[in-house]
Design an enzyme around this catalytic site. Structure first.
Site, PDB file in Angstrom:
ATOM      1  N   THR A   1     -39.305 -23.699  18.034  1.00 14.92           N
ATOM      2  CA  THR A   1     -38.457 -23.008  17.273  1.00 14.92           C
ATOM      3  C   THR A   1     -38.571 -23.802  15.794  1.00 14.92           C
ATOM      4  O   THR A   1     -39.020 -25.098  15.767  1.00 14.92           O
ATOM      5  CB  THR A   1     -36.800 -23.291  17.633  1.00 14.92           C
ATOM      6  OG1 THR A   1     -35.991 -23.069  16.626  1.00 14.92           O
ATOM      7  CG2 THR A   1     -36.606 -24.891  17.811  1.00 14.92           C
ATOM      8  N   CYS A   2     -38.067 -23.018  14.830  1.00 19.56           N
ATOM      9  CA  CYS A   2     -38.382 -23.800  13.317  1.00 19.56           C
ATOM     10  C   CYS A   2     -37.038 -24.867  13.345  1.00 19.56           C
ATOM     11  O   CYS A   2     -37.300 -25.654  12.501  1.00 19.56           O
ATOM     12  CB  CYS A   2     -37.787 -22.462  12.461  1.00 19.56           C
ATOM     13  SG  CYS A   2     -36.466 -21.530  12.579  1.00 19.56           S
TER      14      CYS A   2
ATOM     15  N   GLU B   1     -44.089  -9.608  19.951  1.00 24.85           N
ATOM     16  CA  GLU B   1     -43.346 -10.605  20.784  1.00 24.85           C
ATOM     17  C   GLU B   1     -41.779  -9.797  20.832  1.00 24.85           C
ATOM     18  O   GLU B   1     -41.388  -9.403  19.948  1.00 24.85           O
ATOM     19  CB  GLU B   1     -43.165 -12.011  20.159  1.00 24.85           C
ATOM     20  CG  GLU B   1     -42.361 -12.910  20.822  1.00 24.85           C
ATOM     21  CD  GLU B   1     -42.375 -14.405  20.259  1.00 24.85           C
ATOM     22  OE1 GLU B   1     -41.406 -15.107  20.705  1.00 24.85           O
ATOM     23  OE2 GLU B   1     -43.265 -14.747  19.555  1.00 24.85           O
TER      24      GLU B   1
ATOM     25  N   GLN C   1     -45.256 -19.132  11.152  1.00 21.97           N
ATOM     26  CA  GLN C   1     -44.015 -18.360  11.067  1.00 21.97           C
ATOM     27  C   GLN C   1     -43.653 -18.170   9.525  1.00 21.97           C
ATOM     28  O   GLN C   1     -43.414 -19.311   8.889  1.00 21.97           O
ATOM     29  CB  GLN C   1     -43.026 -18.607  11.960  1.00 21.97           C
ATOM     30  CG  GLN C   1     -42.694 -20.274  11.828  1.00 21.97           C
ATOM     31  CD  GLN C   1     -41.495 -20.675  13.023  1.00 21.97           C
ATOM     32  OE1 GLN C   1     -40.930 -19.800  13.587  1.00 21.97           O
ATOM     33  NE2 GLN C   1     -41.150 -21.736  13.154  1.00 21.97           N
TER      34      GLN C   1
ATOM     35  N   ASP D   1     -40.321 -13.603  25.304  1.00 24.03           N
ATOM     36  CA  ASP D   1     -39.646 -14.354  24.652  1.00 24.03           C
ATOM     37  C   ASP D   1     -38.230 -14.088  25.042  1.00 24.03           C
ATOM     38  O   ASP D   1     -37.629 -15.272  25.952  1.00 24.03           O
ATOM     39  CB  ASP D   1     -39.530 -14.257  23.175  1.00 24.03           C
ATOM     40  CG  ASP D   1     -38.661 -15.337  22.682  1.00 24.03           C
ATOM     41  OD1 ASP D   1     -38.414 -16.328  23.113  1.00 24.03           O
ATOM     42  OD2 ASP D   1     -38.645 -15.109  21.066  1.00 24.03           O
TER      43      ASP D   1
ATOM     44  N   HIS E   1     -45.656 -14.063  12.226  1.00 19.32           N
ATOM     45  CA  HIS E   1     -44.193 -13.983  13.139  1.00 19.32           C
ATOM     46  C   HIS E   1     -43.306 -12.767  12.366  1.00 19.32           C
ATOM     47  O   HIS E   1     -42.901 -12.000  13.033  1.00 19.32           O
ATOM     48  CB  HIS E   1     -43.548 -15.305  12.879  1.00 19.32           C
ATOM     49  CG  HIS E   1     -42.111 -15.355  13.460  1.00 19.32           C
ATOM     50  ND1 HIS E   1     -41.075 -15.433  12.951  1.00 19.32           N
ATOM     51  CD2 HIS E   1     -41.966 -15.590  14.778  1.00 19.32           C
ATOM     52  CE1 HIS E   1     -40.026 -15.306  13.675  1.00 19.32           C
ATOM     53  NE2 HIS E   1     -40.514 -15.591  15.200  1.00 19.32           N
TER      54      HIS E   1
ATOM     55  N   LYS F   1     -40.947 -21.870  25.278  1.00 18.01           N
ATOM     56  CA  LYS F   1     -39.966 -22.109  24.399  1.00 18.01           C
ATOM     57  C   LYS F   1     -39.611 -23.423  24.553  1.00 18.01           C
ATOM     58  O   LYS F   1     -38.692 -23.898  25.291  1.00 18.01           O
ATOM     59  CB  LYS F   1     -38.883 -21.276  24.258  1.00 18.01           C
ATOM     60  CG  LYS F   1     -38.200 -21.276  22.807  1.00 18.01           C
ATOM     61  CD  LYS F   1     -37.796 -19.496  22.806  1.00 18.01           C
ATOM     62  CE  LYS F   1     -37.250 -19.563  21.390  1.00 18.01           C
ATOM     63  NZ  LYS F   1     -37.892 -18.647  20.488  1.00 18.01           N
TER      64      LYS F   1
ATOM     65  N   GLN G   1     -44.360 -17.043  25.714  1.00 21.71           N
ATOM     66  CA  GLN G   1     -43.826 -18.216  25.001  1.00 21.71           C
ATOM     67  C   GLN G   1     -43.344 -19.237  25.738  1.00 21.71           C
ATOM     68  O   GLN G   1     -42.329 -18.896  26.394  1.00 21.71           O
ATOM     69  CB  GLN G   1     -43.162 -17.639  23.651  1.00 21.71           C
ATOM     70  CG  GLN G   1     -42.634 -19.035  22.802  1.00 21.71           C
ATOM     71  CD  GLN G   1     -41.639 -18.960  21.658  1.00 21.71           C
ATOM     72  OE1 GLN G   1     -41.421 -19.828  21.174  1.00 21.71           O
ATOM     73  NE2 GLN G   1     -41.153 -17.718  21.457  1.00 21.71           N
TER      74      GLN G   1
ATOM     75  N   ASP H   1     -42.992 -10.955  15.753  1.00 15.85           N
ATOM     76  CA  ASP H   1     -41.744 -11.142  16.737  1.00 15.85           C
ATOM     77  C   ASP H   1     -40.844 -10.192  16.171  1.00 15.85           C
ATOM     78  O   ASP H   1     -40.162 -10.018  15.073  1.00 15.85           O
ATOM     79  CB  ASP H   1     -41.201 -12.629  16.519  1.00 15.85           C
ATOM     80  CG  ASP H   1     -40.151 -12.765  17.785  1.00 15.85           C
ATOM     81  OD1 ASP H   1     -39.797 -12.030  18.419  1.00 15.85           O
ATOM     82  OD2 ASP H   1     -39.758 -13.795  17.801  1.00 15.85           O
TER      83      ASP H   1
END
Length: 422
Positions: free
Chosen positions: A363-364, A276, A175, A310, A197, A334, A332, A239
């Site tokens: 997630t980041c 996404e 990403q 998502d 991403h 998540k 996804q 995304d």
């Protein structure tokens, strides 16, 4: 091996909490922050420093297994649990959760994780413990079982769910964050399997008519050919955070929409493309209906672009609903939103035998510890892809996830080569 104690330490996550609703409503970015007032409950600012709660499980032999409670960047949005505050939930983990786990057999990961998932919410609020609490404690339970058994977390999960793990690293998805060109070029040079991403989370970035996204994909295709190693066949994954729904609006099976997706495919060629979160319909059933409409429209028009669920696909039950409705080519998983990490494994496995692939995402805003745990979920379930995390710098997360899978595979290979006792 007995669990003796559970302790916590407030810590940092790999990125920030962002008020997604405020950003989608037009909050102006000022440097790295955002101007304006937050609109999602719990936020004091639109962008806030991320938090984590480090969980330590002490075993009878004195060893320590860890996990990190963490929540997604866009907490409180799209039906997710509220903003996670480490200090708020620390007493929950050190109180009722610790009380329930002391004395349990650490080797029984499945039973321990299920007990955690089914615990009364106590002081956590809601119908269950906060997803971040279940996520972090279950990681520690997984690592505790692996340590107690002398195996990898991949082995623990494979034994729990009777799976045949992947024999090579699962394709990693990088990403880029807002540095969508520089970071994409870094990904291409490193031969990242799925990228970039792109963080197309505003009409300004996508373009009033979608031209910004199309131009970016054409640029990315050119750079992939120029910079990628030989041989290299990446998959493009962008995304758009529901923004295409703002650009076009329903119905999503009409010619204007499918023709636009065909231009995206042409721009990305010769590389396959998946998009996404094309729209955000405001609720799970509405999202499923819109996604299914778009997917059917693309299929009828012969447009070879995959769409990825998502928004509103957060819990295990959400994943089931999207898969059952055939509303996405890829879902996804998540990971922080599903609660216990075992639920992420179960969600991937639910996709087996369907025409929907599963992507171990997240997630980041996670940590190295949670990212490593997710790498084992991806291996144990042989997922379609796994997210490089934490952080938005790309390189670090790609290193963490890739190296963890390579270590696990090397350890499993070495264990198989050890001759059995006569």
């Amino acid at each position: 091996m007995r669990i003796e104690d559970v302790r916590t330490v407030p810590g940092l996550s790999g990125f920030f909490f962002d008020d997604q609703r405020a950003i989608k409503d037009g909050a102006t970015q000022s440097g790295f922050a955002y101007d304006g007032q937050p609109v999602t409950d719990g936020f004091d600012r639109i962008r806030e420093a991320g938090e984590a709660l480090i969980v330590e499980i002490e075993l009878a032999d004195g060893s320590i297994a860890t996990g990190d409670c963490a929540a997604v960047q866009y907490s409180g949005a799209g039906g997710r649990d509220p903003l996670f505050r480490a200090e708020k939930y620390r007493p929950v983990v050190e109180g009722p959760v610790a009380d329930a786990l002391r004395g349990q057999d650490a080797t029984q990961f499945g039973a321990n994780a299920t007990m955690l998932e089914e615990m009364d919410a106590q002081r956590s609020g809601g119908d269950q413990l906060h997803t971040a609490v279940r996520y972090g404690v279950s990681q520690a339970l997984l690592n505790a079982a692996a340590q107690a058994k002398g195996v990898t977390p991949t082995d623990v999960l494979a034994d729990t769910y009777d799976t045949e793990p992947a024999t090579s690293p699962v394709p990693v998805f990088g990403q880029s964050g807002d540095e969508r060109r520089i970071n994409a070029e870094k990904m291409l040079i490193k031969g990242v399997p799925v990228l970039p991403h792109g963080l197309f989370n505003s009409v300004e970035k996508v373009g009033e008519n979608g031209e910004g996204l199309r131009d970016y994909l054409a640029w990315l295709s050119d750079r992939a050919t120029a910079l990628g190693p030989e041989p290299y066949s990446p998959r493009f994954h962008v995304d758009v955070y529901g923004i295409l729904g703002k650009v076009f609006g329903p119905p999503y099976d009409r010619t204007e929409v499918t023709d636009y997706f065909e231009t995206l495919r042409e721009a990305a060629a010769p590389y396959p493309l998946q998009v996404e979160g094309p729209m955000d319909a405001g609720g799970r059933q509405a999202q499923i209906t819109a996604m299914a409409e778009l997917r059917e429209g693309l299929a009828d028009a012969g447009v070879d672009v995959d769409i990825v669920a998502d928004e509103w696909c957060n819990t295990f039950e959400d994943v089931q609903a999207f898969v059952d409705a055939e509303a996405a080519d890829l879902v996804q998983i998540k990971t922080p939103d599903l609660g216990g990490i075992q639920r992420s494994a179960e969600a991937v496995l639910y996709c087996d035998g369907t025409d929907t692939r599963a992507y171990v995402g997240g997630t980041c805003n996670e940590t190295v510890t949670s990212a490593r745990a997710c790498a084992h979920v991806a291996l144990a379930t042989d997922a379609a892809q796994v997210l490089a995390k934490p952080g938005m710098g790309f390189d670090e997360g790609f290193m963490v996830v890739t190296n963890e899978m390579r270590r696990a595979l090397a350890r499993r290979d070495a264990a198989r080569e050890v001759p059995a006792d006569d």
